[in-house]
Design a protein around this motif. Structure first.
Motif, PDB file in Angstrom:
ATOM      1  N   LYS A   1       0.825  -1.203   0.000  1.00  0.00           N
ATOM      2  CA  LYS A   1       0.000   0.000   0.000  1.00  0.00           C
ATOM      3  C   LYS A   1       0.862   1.258   0.000  1.00  0.00           C
ATOM      4  CE  LYS A   1      -4.109  -1.911   2.298  1.00  0.00           C
ATOM      5  NZ  LYS A   1      -4.974  -1.834   3.510  1.00  0.00           N
ATOM      6  N   MET A   2       1.954   1.219   0.785  1.00  0.00           N
ATOM      7  CA  MET A   2       2.839   2.375   0.855  1.00  0.00           C
ATOM      8  C   MET A   2       3.471   2.665  -0.499  1.00  0.00           C
ATOM      9  SD  MET A   2       4.344   4.852   2.394  1.00  0.00           S
ATOM     10  CE  MET A   2       4.053   4.636   4.148  1.00  0.00           C
ATOM     11  N   ARG A   3       3.969   1.623  -1.175  1.00  0.00           N
ATOM     12  CA  ARG A   3       4.591   1.833  -2.480  1.00  0.00           C
ATOM     13  C   ARG A   3       3.573   2.351  -3.491  1.00  0.00           C
ATOM     14  NH1 ARG A   3       7.553  -2.880  -5.950  1.00  0.00           N
ATOM     15  NH2 ARG A   3       5.392  -3.549  -6.206  1.00  0.00           N
ATOM     16  N   ASN A   4       2.371   1.813  -3.451  1.00  0.00           N
ATOM     17  CA  ASN A   4       1.318   2.268  -4.355  1.00  0.00           C
ATOM     18  C   ASN A   4       0.988   3.745  -4.124  1.00  0.00           C
ATOM     19  OD1 ASN A   4      -0.732   2.025  -6.339  1.00  0.00           O
ATOM     20  ND2 ASN A   4      -2.247   1.699  -4.742  1.00  0.00           N
ATOM     21  N   LEU A   5       0.886   4.141  -2.847  1.00  0.00           N
ATOM     22  CA  LEU A   5       0.587   5.536  -2.516  1.00  0.00           C
ATOM     23  C   LEU A   5       1.711   6.450  -2.954  1.00  0.00           C
ATOM     24  CD1 LEU A   5      -1.146   7.695  -1.115  1.00  0.00           C
ATOM     25  CD2 LEU A   5       0.005   7.097   1.033  1.00  0.00           C
ATOM     26  N   GLN A   6       2.965   6.042  -2.710  1.00  0.00           N
ATOM     27  CA  GLN A   6       4.100   6.876  -3.089  1.00  0.00           C
ATOM     28  C   GLN A   6       4.144   7.087  -4.603  1.00  0.00           C
ATOM     29  OE1 GLN A   6       5.750   8.508  -0.919  1.00  0.00           O
ATOM     30  NE2 GLN A   6       4.796   7.437   0.795  1.00  0.00           N
ATOM     31  N   ARG A   7       3.795   6.042  -5.355  1.00  0.00           N
ATOM     32  CA  ARG A   7       3.760   6.179  -6.816  1.00  0.00           C
ATOM     33  C   ARG A   7       2.674   7.153  -7.247  1.00  0.00           C
ATOM     34  NH1 ARG A   7       4.697  -0.003  -9.097  1.00  0.00           N
ATOM     35  NH2 ARG A   7       6.987   0.074  -9.043  1.00  0.00           N
TER      36      ARG A   7
ATOM     37  N   TYR B   1      -3.825  28.694 -14.408  1.00  0.00           N
ATOM     38  CA  TYR B   1      -3.009  27.747 -13.642  1.00  0.00           C
ATOM     39  C   TYR B   1      -3.626  27.286 -12.320  1.00  0.00           C
ATOM     40  CZ  TYR B   1       0.477  26.676 -10.078  1.00  0.00           C
ATOM     41  OH  TYR B   1       1.131  26.144  -8.999  1.00  0.00           O
ATOM     42  N   PRO B   2      -4.043  28.181 -11.396  1.00  0.00           N
ATOM     43  CA  PRO B   2      -4.566  27.689 -10.110  1.00  0.00           C
ATOM     44  C   PRO B   2      -5.873  26.922 -10.222  1.00  0.00           C
ATOM     45  CG  PRO B   2      -4.876  30.064 -10.283  1.00  0.00           C
ATOM     46  CD  PRO B   2      -4.031  29.659 -11.447  1.00  0.00           C
ATOM     47  N   ALA B   3      -6.570  27.068 -11.350  1.00  0.00           N
ATOM     48  CA  ALA B   3      -7.819  26.315 -11.542  1.00  0.00           C
ATOM     49  C   ALA B   3      -7.554  24.909 -12.072  1.00  0.00           C
ATOM     50  CB  ALA B   3      -8.742  27.071 -12.502  1.00  0.00           C
ATOM     51  N   VAL B   4      -6.434  24.727 -12.749  1.00  0.00           N
ATOM     52  CA  VAL B   4      -6.115  23.438 -13.361  1.00  0.00           C
ATOM     53  C   VAL B   4      -5.250  22.576 -12.438  1.00  0.00           C
ATOM     54  CG1 VAL B   4      -4.898  22.348 -15.304  1.00  0.00           C
ATOM     55  CG2 VAL B   4      -6.298  24.391 -15.688  1.00  0.00           C
ATOM     56  N   ASP B   5      -4.420  23.206 -11.640  1.00  0.00           N
ATOM     57  CA  ASP B   5      -3.410  22.493 -10.855  1.00  0.00           C
ATOM     58  C   ASP B   5      -3.962  21.420  -9.906  1.00  0.00           C
ATOM     59  OD1 ASP B   5      -0.507  22.348 -10.065  1.00  0.00           O
ATOM     60  OD2 ASP B   5      -1.372  22.871  -8.129  1.00  0.00           O
ATOM     61  N   PRO B   6      -5.119  21.611  -9.247  1.00  0.00           N
ATOM     62  CA  PRO B   6      -5.607  20.569  -8.312  1.00  0.00           C
ATOM     63  C   PRO B   6      -6.136  19.312  -8.992  1.00  0.00           C
ATOM     64  CG  PRO B   6      -6.579  22.733  -7.834  1.00  0.00           C
ATOM     65  CD  PRO B   6      -5.954  22.819  -9.182  1.00  0.00           C
ATOM     66  N   ILE B   7      -6.445  19.392 -10.281  1.00  0.00           N
ATOM     67  CA  ILE B   7      -7.091  18.265 -10.965  1.00  0.00           C
ATOM     68  C   ILE B   7      -6.264  16.982 -10.922  1.00  0.00           C
ATOM     69  CG2 ILE B   7      -7.967  17.448 -13.193  1.00  0.00           C
ATOM     70  CD1 ILE B   7      -8.846  20.311 -13.782  1.00  0.00           C
ATOM     71  N   PRO B   8      -4.941  17.019 -11.204  1.00  0.00           N
ATOM     72  CA  PRO B   8      -4.172  15.764 -11.144  1.00  0.00           C
ATOM     73  C   PRO B   8      -4.259  15.051  -9.794  1.00  0.00           C
ATOM     74  CG  PRO B   8      -2.888  17.490 -12.207  1.00  0.00           C
ATOM     75  CD  PRO B   8      -4.109  18.135 -11.669  1.00  0.00           C
ATOM     76  N   THR B   9      -4.253  15.811  -8.694  1.00  0.00           N
ATOM     77  CA  THR B   9      -4.336  15.194  -7.371  1.00  0.00           C
ATOM     78  C   THR B   9      -5.657  14.458  -7.198  1.00  0.00           C
ATOM     79  OG1 THR B   9      -2.979  16.987  -6.476  1.00  0.00           O
ATOM     80  CG2 THR B   9      -4.164  15.623  -4.891  1.00  0.00           C
ATOM     81  N   LEU B  10      -6.754  15.085  -7.627  1.00  0.00           N
ATOM     82  CA  LEU B  10      -8.072  14.476  -7.479  1.00  0.00           C
ATOM     83  C   LEU B  10      -8.242  13.247  -8.370  1.00  0.00           C
ATOM     84  CD1 LEU B  10     -10.227  17.727  -7.380  1.00  0.00           C
ATOM     85  CD2 LEU B  10      -9.821  16.173  -5.473  1.00  0.00           C
ATOM     86  N   VAL B  11      -7.554  13.219  -9.495  1.00  0.00           N
ATOM     87  CA  VAL B  11      -7.713  12.123 -10.452  1.00  0.00           C
ATOM     88  C   VAL B  11      -6.766  10.962 -10.154  1.00  0.00           C
ATOM     89  CG1 VAL B  11      -7.469  11.463 -12.883  1.00  0.00           C
ATOM     90  CG2 VAL B  11      -8.559  13.636 -12.282  1.00  0.00           C
ATOM     91  N   ILE B  12      -5.532  11.253  -9.769  1.00  0.00           N
ATOM     92  CA  ILE B  12      -4.515  10.213  -9.631  1.00  0.00           C
ATOM     93  C   ILE B  12      -4.548   9.527  -8.273  1.00  0.00           C
ATOM     94  CG2 ILE B  12      -2.033   9.755  -9.653  1.00  0.00           C
ATOM     95  CD1 ILE B  12      -1.733  11.969 -11.705  1.00  0.00           C
ATOM     96  N   VAL B  13      -4.728  10.296  -7.193  1.00  0.00           N
ATOM     97  CA  VAL B  13      -4.746   9.686  -5.859  1.00  0.00           C
ATOM     98  C   VAL B  13      -6.000   8.824  -5.724  1.00  0.00           C
ATOM     99  CG1 VAL B  13      -4.757  10.103  -3.370  1.00  0.00           C
ATOM    100  CG2 VAL B  13      -3.417  11.582  -4.881  1.00  0.00           C
ATOM    101  N   GLU B  14      -5.804   7.543  -5.456  1.00  0.00           N
ATOM    102  CA  GLU B  14      -6.890   6.562  -5.514  1.00  0.00           C
ATOM    103  C   GLU B  14      -8.043   6.871  -4.562  1.00  0.00           C
ATOM    104  OE1 GLU B  14      -7.360   1.681  -5.494  1.00  0.00           O
ATOM    105  OE2 GLU B  14      -5.578   2.637  -4.646  1.00  0.00           O
ATOM    106  N   ASN B  15      -7.731   7.259  -3.332  1.00  0.00           N
ATOM    107  CA  ASN B  15      -8.788   7.534  -2.351  1.00  0.00           C
ATOM    108  C   ASN B  15      -9.713   8.648  -2.818  1.00  0.00           C
ATOM    109  OD1 ASN B  15      -7.130   5.785  -0.862  1.00  0.00           O
ATOM    110  ND2 ASN B  15      -7.787   6.703   1.052  1.00  0.00           N
ATOM    111  N   TYR B  16      -9.132   9.702  -3.377  1.00  0.00           N
ATOM    112  CA  TYR B  16      -9.937  10.832  -3.838  1.00  0.00           C
ATOM    113  C   TYR B  16     -10.729  10.461  -5.086  1.00  0.00           C
ATOM    114  CZ  TYR B  16      -6.377  13.116  -0.933  1.00  0.00           C
ATOM    115  OH  TYR B  16      -5.519  13.453   0.087  1.00  0.00           O
ATOM    116  N   ARG B  17     -10.076   9.736  -5.994  1.00  0.00           N
ATOM    117  CA  ARG B  17     -10.747   9.360  -7.244  1.00  0.00           C
ATOM    118  C   ARG B  17     -11.949   8.456  -6.972  1.00  0.00           C
ATOM    119  NH1 ARG B  17      -6.817   6.984  -9.347  1.00  0.00           N
ATOM    120  NH2 ARG B  17      -7.401   4.807  -9.042  1.00  0.00           N
ATOM    121  N   LYS B  18     -11.769   7.475  -6.101  1.00  0.00           N
ATOM    122  CA  LYS B  18     -12.871   6.561  -5.802  1.00  0.00           C
ATOM    123  C   LYS B  18     -14.021   7.271  -5.105  1.00  0.00           C
ATOM    124  CE  LYS B  18     -10.363   2.168  -5.588  1.00  0.00           C
ATOM    125  NZ  LYS B  18      -9.963   1.038  -4.726  1.00  0.00           N
TER     126      LYS B  18
END
Length: 331
Positions: free
Chosen positions: A225-231, A279-296
């Motif tokens: 889980k740790m390695r997956n989160l770090q990736r 820029y500040p409107a686009v920047d948060p999108i990768p975090t919401l999409v890539i981090v599994e907990n947020y995406r789910k």
């Protein structure tokens, strides 16, 4: 398109981007505080820090409506004063990610009051930019004389209806000689050094982090889980680093190139202001999409994600089967 029409378009883009930035960054902070995995640790405060910065930046953008403007060998940031009230973070993120995956003792400096030392690093970078711009690229008679008529013609602004900040790199005299203005070049050198140092830190610790993540040996469920989160966090940072590079650094670099070549971009320099506003409107999108907990969580909210049902299996004890078989044979 006249300068005033470009200004109206810029204002519209800044207002829309600021509204979207306020909503999406607030939503991201809510997700960080309520849906983050436990392994995230103190890193969540760095993530919140950058979201707060982007909200603050968007508000300033709407209030001041800064507009980049290039005229010959000078480039300016113009802020109209009529009818008005009165940009290294990722470098710290990459350092933190490397400290986590390498289990470095310095990771302890992100706990307690010491985390404010890390928070202060982007502020020192920002202070350097402010001081450089104010003292080495401040308004002066030569620059004011050079831009006065052009700004009036393009933006229909009198000289007392706006303030500006920006370097006047060199001046062509009537006899053909060129006078270099050394002070603005020093200012450009300082700003370039801060940008380059930030990029070097990102590349260095980004590579170290990538190597370390790939070398993590999975021995338990927690380590997997740790390695997956770090990736996930690493890929998020990579994309978030590319966003300002595409929306800020490349457009600004193109504008600087035209300025050095004495090519007048005029109102088309406003494109730089537009991309920076986005820029500040686009920047948060990768975090919401890539981090599994947020995406789910987001997919679940829209009914696109359902938990897989648990499969319950039963096993027949061999001994019981044999005994029943033997009993049948005796009958």
């Amino acid at each position: 398109m006249l300068g005033k029409q470009w200004s109206y378009l810029l204002k519209l883009i800044q207002d829309i981007s600021a509204g979207f930035s306020l909503v999406i960054n607030s939503f991201l902070m809510f997700m960080i505080l309520t849906k983050s995995p436990k392994q995230l640790g103190a890193y969540k405060w760095l993530m919140i820090y950058i979201s707060v910065f982007e909200i603050f930046y968007s508000i300033l953008d709407v209030v001041l409506v800064p507009q980049h403007y290039s005229h010959g060998p000078t480039f300016l940031v113009i802020v109209g004063t009529k009818d008005k009230l009165f940009g290294p973070l990722f470098a710290v993120h990459f350092v933190y990610r490397w400290l986590v995956v390498s289990e470095n003792p310095l990771l302890g400096t992100f706990n307690g009051w010491k985390i404010w030392i890390w928070f202060s690093i982007p502020l020192w970078y920002g202070l350097t930019w402010v001081c450089t711009g104010y003292f080495l690229s401040a308004p002066n008679d030569s620059t004011s004389k050079f831009i006065r008529e052009n700004v009036k013609e393009i933006f229909e602004l009198e000289f007392d209806e706006y303030i500006y900040l920006g370097p006047f790199l060199y001046e062509r005299m009537e006899n053909g000689t060129v006078i270099l203005h050394i002070v603005p070049f020093i200012g450009l050198g300082i700003i370039s050094a801060t940008i380059i140092s930030s990029i070097i830190i990102v590349l260095l610790f980004g590579c170290l982090c990538y190597i370390r993540i790939n070398n993590i040996v999975v021995t338990t469920v927690n380590s997997a889980k740790m390695r997956n989160l770090q990736r996930q966090l690493f890929y998020t940072l990579v994309i978030q680093t590319l966003v300002p590079f595409v929306l800020m650094h490349i457009p600004a670099a193109i504008m600087f190139l035209f300025v050095f070549l004495d090519i007048d971009l005029g109102v088309y320099s406003a494109v730089v202001s537009m991309t920076i506003a986005i820029y500040p409107a686009v920047d948060p999108i990768p975090t919401l999409v890539i981090v599994e907990n947020y995406r789910k969580t987001i997919l679940k909210f829209f009914g696109c994600f359902k938990k897989k049902p648990l499969l319950v299996t039963t096993t027949i004890q061999p001994t019981i089967f044999i005994r029943r078989t033997e009993a049948t044979m005796h009958l």
